[in-house]
Design an enzyme around this catalytic site. Structure first.
Site, PDB file in Angstrom:
ATOM      1  N   TRP A  78       0.044   8.779   6.093  1.00  0.00           N
ATOM      2  CA  TRP A  78       0.110   7.651   6.068  1.00  0.00           C
ATOM      3  C   TRP A  78       1.492   6.957   5.894  1.00  0.00           C
ATOM      4  O   TRP A  78       2.637   6.450   6.537  1.00  0.00           O
ATOM      5  CB  TRP A  78      -0.513   6.014   5.053  1.00  0.00           C
ATOM      6  CG  TRP A  78      -1.855   6.306   5.490  1.00  0.00           C
ATOM      7  CD1 TRP A  78      -3.038   6.313   4.602  1.00  0.00           C
ATOM      8  CD2 TRP A  78      -2.191   5.537   6.462  1.00  0.00           C
ATOM      9  NE1 TRP A  78      -4.430   6.378   5.140  1.00  0.00           N
ATOM     10  CE2 TRP A  78      -3.645   5.365   6.237  1.00  0.00           C
ATOM     11  CE3 TRP A  78      -1.669   4.864   7.744  1.00  0.00           C
ATOM     12  CZ2 TRP A  78      -4.866   5.403   7.159  1.00  0.00           C
ATOM     13  CZ3 TRP A  78      -3.094   4.811   8.676  1.00  0.00           C
ATOM     14  CH2 TRP A  78      -4.003   4.816   8.798  1.00  0.00           C
TER      15      TRP A  78
ATOM     16  N   ASP B 172       3.822   0.705   0.331  1.00  0.00           N
ATOM     17  CA  ASP B 172       3.085   0.471   1.131  1.00  0.00           C
ATOM     18  C   ASP B 172       1.531   0.160  -0.275  1.00  0.00           C
ATOM     19  O   ASP B 172       0.930   1.355  -0.757  1.00  0.00           O
ATOM     20  CB  ASP B 172       2.168   1.594   1.748  1.00  0.00           C
ATOM     21  CG  ASP B 172       0.400   1.491   2.632  1.00  0.00           C
ATOM     22  OD1 ASP B 172       0.416  -0.084   1.729  1.00  0.00           O
ATOM     23  OD2 ASP B 172       1.008   2.328   3.925  1.00  0.00           O
TER      24      ASP B 172
ATOM     25  N   LYS C 195      -8.991  -4.065   2.670  1.00  0.00           N
ATOM     26  CA  LYS C 195      -9.612  -2.899   1.536  1.00  0.00           C
ATOM     27  C   LYS C 195     -10.608  -4.123   0.157  1.00  0.00           C
ATOM     28  O   LYS C 195     -11.663  -3.768  -0.319  1.00  0.00           O
ATOM     29  CB  LYS C 195      -8.599  -2.154   0.218  1.00  0.00           C
ATOM     30  CG  LYS C 195      -8.073  -1.262   1.414  1.00  0.00           C
ATOM     31  CD  LYS C 195      -8.963  -0.028   1.322  1.00  0.00           C
ATOM     32  CE  LYS C 195      -7.729   1.364   1.923  1.00  0.00           C
ATOM     33  NZ  LYS C 195      -9.159   1.796   2.163  1.00  0.00           N
TER      34      LYS C 195
END
Lengths: 247, 247
Positions: B104, B174, B198
């Protein structure tokens, strides 16, 4: 509970049977023991949701096979940026034209002006957007990436009953306020987009129907998640599958 | 119904009591005769939802008063574009640095490279992202718009236990996989962002917590709906209120 009707121009009522079905399945989608928002977007069950949605849209709207159906972020207004980012590359001078029949068309043109030459081809602003302005398609420069219209502007009552025949110049229509509420010939358009919150679903999502030959021309500064080819290549599951596409 | 647990790395389970409450109110929010997704985002009732969400987040996460809470489109990955578009203007050379502890972080850097100089300050890619790499803050050039980290990368188990002290260079994190699951000192960060799927809500939305002095520096090519100052100025109701802000 008393059923009410919301006639506001913002988020609208969804059909009661749709809402009741969504409520019934909210905690347990097809016996999975979890709601549809809690399961993997890569599961067979969610894949079936997406495929069925495509099928129904194709049937209801008469979408030809050479168009892709995309489910994208940001509502219709994000497409004011995405459309020029995806299509201005079709024009050597990065030029696009807008017909303005309300404030949304004006705003769309201003967003496009960040990336190229966005001009007003016709407007009824001088009379308070009280009509669809006169417009001669032959006045469009040959090097025009697309012509943008708002098919219906509820605030002003300015609705296109028939659409301009733009020949080889792609016609782009913001159909947020009326998509699936009238029969249209999709093949007249290069791109149709609509925010879902009027009669199709919750706010924040948008539907984009794009002719396949218009994919793959995105400007370099296009964020990956505004590039329609990324959605087309991942069945709109770009947020995680772009990892596979781009690394 | 059988309750199950989804331990997948994608969309996760929400607390059962939250899902049950949402289900019970799905067709009739507070006696309005319509669901919360069907009412106006400008109504007093929806305003109360937003305000309460702000209050709870401030309390749970300890968010200082000089930070704005934004609810934005596109999940965490859209912020890979939005962060450089909003912050690179802070650097004369449009430079930003990334510490890569998983794919990511790599993807975030590649997105930033569309808009300026995005460099890898440290990486554990050569050993399969098996650790947080050594990193000397003093190696960052003074003209760095921000340093980006991924606070926890579940696939590799690379989690920052304490965070680099970057002084006047804003630290961007992040925190998708762990926001609200550990106590952190928000004041160490310039921007924290997290996709909601999430443990906070449905996929497609993201939460951005941004220090106020970092607003207002967006590059010219920033789409309006990726400009954090537009969200901050409209309490995240930018899709329709930007009409008022920009025309």
């Amino acid at each position: 509970m008393t059923q009410v009707y919301n006639f506001g121009a913002g988020p609208a009522m969804l059909p009661a049977e749709v809402m009741k079905k969504a409520q019934a399945e909210f905690l347990d989608y097809q016996g999975m023991g979890a709601g549809v928002i809690e399961i993997s977007h890569r599961s067979d069950e969610f894949d079936a949701v997406l495929n069925r949605c495509d099928e129904l849209l194709k049937e209801l709207a008469g979408i030809p096979d050479n168009y892709k159906i995309l489910y994208v972020h940001g509502g219709a207004q994000m497409q004011f940026s995405a459309v020029p980012l995806n299509l201005l590359g079709l024009s050597a001078t990065k030029s696009a034209s807008y017909i303005e029949t309300g404030t949304w068309g004006v705003k769309a043109r201003k967003e496009a002006a960040r990336y190229g030459n966005a001009t007003t081809a016709a407007s009824s602003a001088d009379t308070g957007f009280d009509r669809i302005p006169e417009f001669d398609v032959s006045s469009l420069p040959a090097d025009t990436a697309y012509l943008h219209i708002t098919s219906n502007n509820t605030l002003y009552g300015t609705r296109w009953h028939s659409f301009p025949q733009t020949g080889t110049i792609p016609l782009v229509a913001d159909m947020t306020s009326e998509f699936l509420s009238r029969e249209i010939d999709i093949s007249q358009f290069g791109i149709i987009f609509a925010g879902l919150q009027k009669n199709l679903g919750p706010a924040g999502l948008a539907l984009v129907i794009v002719r396949e030959d218009l994919l793959g021309h995105a400007l370099k500064e296009t964020p990956s998640l505004l590039d329609y080819s990324v959605y087309a290549g991942s069945h709109s599951l770009a947020n995680t599958t772009t990892l596979l596409l781009f690394t």
